[in-house]
Write a protein that holds these residues in place. Sequence first.
Motif, mmCIF file in Angstrom:
data_model
loop_
_atom_site.group_PDB
_atom_site.id
_atom_site.type_symbol
_atom_site.label_atom_id
_atom_site.label_comp_id
_atom_site.label_asym_id
_atom_site.label_seq_id
_atom_site.Cartn_x
_atom_site.Cartn_y
_atom_site.Cartn_z
ATOM 1 N N LEU A 30 -50.285 42.297 48.314
ATOM 2 C CA LEU A 30 -49.972 41.643 47.056
ATOM 3 C C LEU A 30 -50.988 40.539 46.792
ATOM 4 O O LEU A 30 -51.266 39.715 47.647
ATOM 5 C CB LEU A 30 -48.558 41.047 47.103
ATOM 6 C CG LEU A 30 -47.427 42.079 47.299
ATOM 7 C CD1 LEU A 30 -46.125 41.368 47.511
ATOM 8 C CD2 LEU A 30 -47.356 42.976 46.088
ATOM 9 N N ALA A 73 -37.844 41.762 47.256
ATOM 10 C CA ALA A 73 -38.745 41.078 48.194
ATOM 11 C C ALA A 73 -38.062 39.842 48.746
ATOM 12 O O ALA A 73 -37.348 39.134 48.028
ATOM 13 C CB ALA A 73 -40.058 40.702 47.512
ATOM 14 N N ASN A 109 -38.832 36.542 51.904
ATOM 15 C CA ASN A 109 -40.002 35.821 52.380
ATOM 16 C C ASN A 109 -40.235 35.858 53.882
ATOM 17 O O ASN A 109 -41.256 35.376 54.358
ATOM 18 C CB ASN A 109 -39.953 34.360 51.914
ATOM 19 C CG ASN A 109 -38.686 33.657 52.353
ATOM 20 O OD1 ASN A 109 -37.709 34.302 52.689
ATOM 21 N ND2 ASN A 109 -38.708 32.340 52.342
ATOM 22 N N SER A 129 -32.869 37.399 54.830
ATOM 23 C CA SER A 129 -33.386 38.765 54.827
ATOM 24 C C SER A 129 -32.553 39.678 55.702
ATOM 25 O O SER A 129 -32.353 40.847 55.386
ATOM 26 C CB SER A 129 -34.854 38.782 55.281
ATOM 27 O OG SER A 129 -35.002 38.153 56.537
ATOM 28 N N VAL A 174 -42.602 39.602 52.113
ATOM 29 C CA VAL A 174 -43.794 39.024 51.490
ATOM 30 C C VAL A 174 -43.718 37.504 51.682
ATOM 31 O O VAL A 174 -43.071 36.791 50.912
ATOM 32 C CB VAL A 174 -43.878 39.364 49.994
ATOM 33 C CG1 VAL A 174 -45.202 38.868 49.411
ATOM 34 C CG2 VAL A 174 -43.725 40.859 49.766
ATOM 35 N N ALA A 230 -45.213 32.914 48.506
ATOM 36 C CA ALA A 230 -44.507 32.832 47.225
ATOM 37 C C ALA A 230 -45.389 33.306 46.077
ATOM 38 O O ALA A 230 -44.924 33.987 45.156
ATOM 39 C CB ALA A 230 -44.033 31.398 46.981
ATOM 40 N N ARG A 251 -45.463 37.099 45.957
ATOM 41 C CA ARG A 251 -44.223 37.664 45.427
ATOM 42 C C ARG A 251 -44.192 37.533 43.907
ATOM 43 O O ARG A 251 -43.816 38.469 43.188
ATOM 44 C CB ARG A 251 -43.003 36.951 46.030
ATOM 45 C CG ARG A 251 -42.803 37.184 47.510
ATOM 46 C CD ARG A 251 -41.417 36.732 47.968
ATOM 47 N NE ARG A 251 -41.170 35.317 47.764
ATOM 48 C CZ ARG A 251 -41.507 34.358 48.606
ATOM 49 N NH1 ARG A 251 -42.150 34.661 49.731
ATOM 50 N NH2 ARG A 251 -41.214 33.092 48.361
ATOM 51 N N PHE A 267 -44.144 40.480 41.004
ATOM 52 C CA PHE A 267 -43.074 40.573 40.010
ATOM 53 C C PHE A 267 -43.664 40.621 38.611
ATOM 54 O O PHE A 267 -43.254 41.426 37.769
ATOM 55 C CB PHE A 267 -42.120 39.385 40.142
ATOM 56 C CG PHE A 267 -40.976 39.431 39.164
ATOM 57 C CD1 PHE A 267 -39.834 40.156 39.455
ATOM 58 C CD2 PHE A 267 -41.055 38.782 37.938
ATOM 59 C CE1 PHE A 267 -38.790 40.231 38.555
ATOM 60 C CE2 PHE A 267 -40.015 38.849 37.025
ATOM 61 C CZ PHE A 267 -38.875 39.577 37.336
ATOM 62 N N ILE A 311 -42.087 44.414 41.590
ATOM 63 C CA ILE A 311 -40.814 43.963 42.156
ATOM 64 C C ILE A 311 -39.811 43.892 41.015
ATOM 65 O O ILE A 311 -40.118 43.364 39.936
ATOM 66 C CB ILE A 311 -40.965 42.596 42.852
ATOM 67 C CG1 ILE A 311 -41.873 42.731 44.082
ATOM 68 C CG2 ILE A 311 -39.613 42.029 43.248
ATOM 69 C CD1 ILE A 311 -42.203 41.399 44.752
ATOM 70 N N LEU A 326 -36.134 39.236 41.898
ATOM 71 C CA LEU A 326 -36.783 38.242 42.744
ATOM 72 C C LEU A 326 -36.090 36.903 42.582
ATOM 73 O O LEU A 326 -35.760 36.492 41.471
ATOM 74 C CB LEU A 326 -38.270 38.108 42.365
ATOM 75 C CG LEU A 326 -39.099 37.150 43.218
ATOM 76 C CD1 LEU A 326 -39.218 37.678 44.652
ATOM 77 C CD2 LEU A 326 -40.488 36.957 42.607
ATOM 78 N N ASP A 350 -36.010 30.926 49.300
ATOM 79 C CA ASP A 350 -37.132 30.039 49.582
ATOM 80 C C ASP A 350 -36.868 28.608 49.133
ATOM 81 O O ASP A 350 -37.451 27.675 49.648
ATOM 82 C CB ASP A 350 -38.389 30.571 48.877
ATOM 83 C CG ASP A 350 -39.652 29.870 49.372
ATOM 84 O OD1 ASP A 350 -39.766 29.703 50.592
ATOM 85 O OD2 ASP A 350 -40.492 29.511 48.540
#
Length: 544
Positions: A21, A55, A57, A74, A254, A257, A260, A264, A269, A272, A300
């Motif tokens: 990414l 996704a 982190n 996660s 991922v 930040a 990600r 998106f 994605i 998110l 996050d």
Amino acid sequence: MKRVGTGLVMAVIGVGLLFALACAPQESAPPAGSGPGQATSQPAQPKSGGTLTLAVNFDPSYLDPHKGTAQPTSGGDMMDHTYDTLLNFAPSLTDYRFEGNLAASWEQPDARTYIFRLRQGVRWHDLPPVKGREFVADDVKYSIERIRTKSKDFGQQWRFADVAQIEVLDKYSVKFVLTEPSANFLNRVANRAVRIVPRELIEQQGDLNGPVQIGTGPFLWKSYTRGSGTTFEKNPNYHLTGRPYVEKVNLLIVPEAAARLSAFRAGQIDLLEVGFRDQAAVKRTNPNVVVTRIPGGAGDLVDTGFRINLAKPPLDDLRVRQALQLAVDYDAIMQQIYDGDAQQASYVSPSLQEWFLPGLTLPKRDVVKAKQLLAQAGYASGLRLVAKASTGRSAWADTGTLLKTQLAEVGIEVDLRLMEHGAWIAAQVAKDFDILPSGPAKFGPGGDGDPEPLYSGYHCKGGRNFYNLCDAQLDELLDKQRVTVDPEQRKRLIHDVQRRLVELLPEIPIAETFHYDLAQPWVQGYQPSLASRFRYNYNIWLDK
């Protein structure tokens, strides 16, 4: 006989796959007008098919939901796809209500007894060694007894410490008898860590940290690559007819930040979670994106504060802990890390007004008084502390950096050590730290919907007491609230618990954030919830 409830619902979430990414520059923006509870519009007829891509982190530190002392985001997201619970919390951004999952109904014949009537015809995933056999009451008893395993590896055992007996009444009925009345037994049953698992799989591979995962959930676990993600495929025999709608779910790991966010924006994605700055920036570049503002930290951008190890001198001295509190510039942290899009944190989330005690305000920063307290404790020339912060939670790492500067101004030198999230969890569990930037509230959105986590966090015998905190007065309050079923009486006890924690200062709460779920315009049927980020992914369908 008291009827407690009936209903139906499931648990699920999505993920897995690897791809590179590209990073995109982050933008700042003033608050947007998106409000809580905003959801996608849903055409009348859902479509089947397609791949849902999510996704997170970081990798989970473990996959076995019955083990460990925490449920990393996660790991919970992965397990929600594969495993079910007896009960769920209904999808809501305002309250916690129970719905049946593997339990079709439940009842409470007396103050200490609960009977769950199971959904019939549910089958385990058609994979060896379970091979699609029917889910039955013996599976429930086995799973809860496993959670209750007397071992430090089973960090969720506290949830059922008051269970005296689990009895299988028949193929589809199971009875729990408690040692004493409980104010929150159903909340504990509905927690996402209380997965129902098949005996055969654990007997084959020893635990649920192995390569094979088999549940009754809406998606089959196909593969997991650490650092990359997890792939799930539709369970064709799921007990909710016609669901899930999507054929495949990829959950990507991922860490960055910016990466990600870039994915998106590019449509790679579908859903998110982001913080305030990112959601505002995305709305400018992708105006059709649907934004849902959710109270309480998760992912996050999380609640911020720092835990204190009371067994490490000089932190066993209350005056030193009070000096730490007075050294913190709360406004600076809220503004610099969250752009002011946060509220004051406490030991109970202010978002949960039913239990939160108003008036527990943070003291204003007072460098002079902090120095005086340190001098009274015998540290007029200063002291040195080790702070360990997770790189998997950017807010905690950033808070650690700010705290290092702020505490230096009162004579406290901080050795800040940034750690991978799994190593950080291990240090926390081993109580190998002086101070630990982390989320402060043991009870808030995303939890059990009940103040029971206060017990596990702050009782001398609590399974998540990382502070070496043992206080007889606090323990008495925590013990009493567990068996107080009258809501008003229990509320008064929970308020007293908060007052005592303010006196003891086992940690310093700072800020509680809001987080934002971004949904692509083609994502339909998404149901955000206080209890879980993506627990209801079986209802999602893609209009593209």
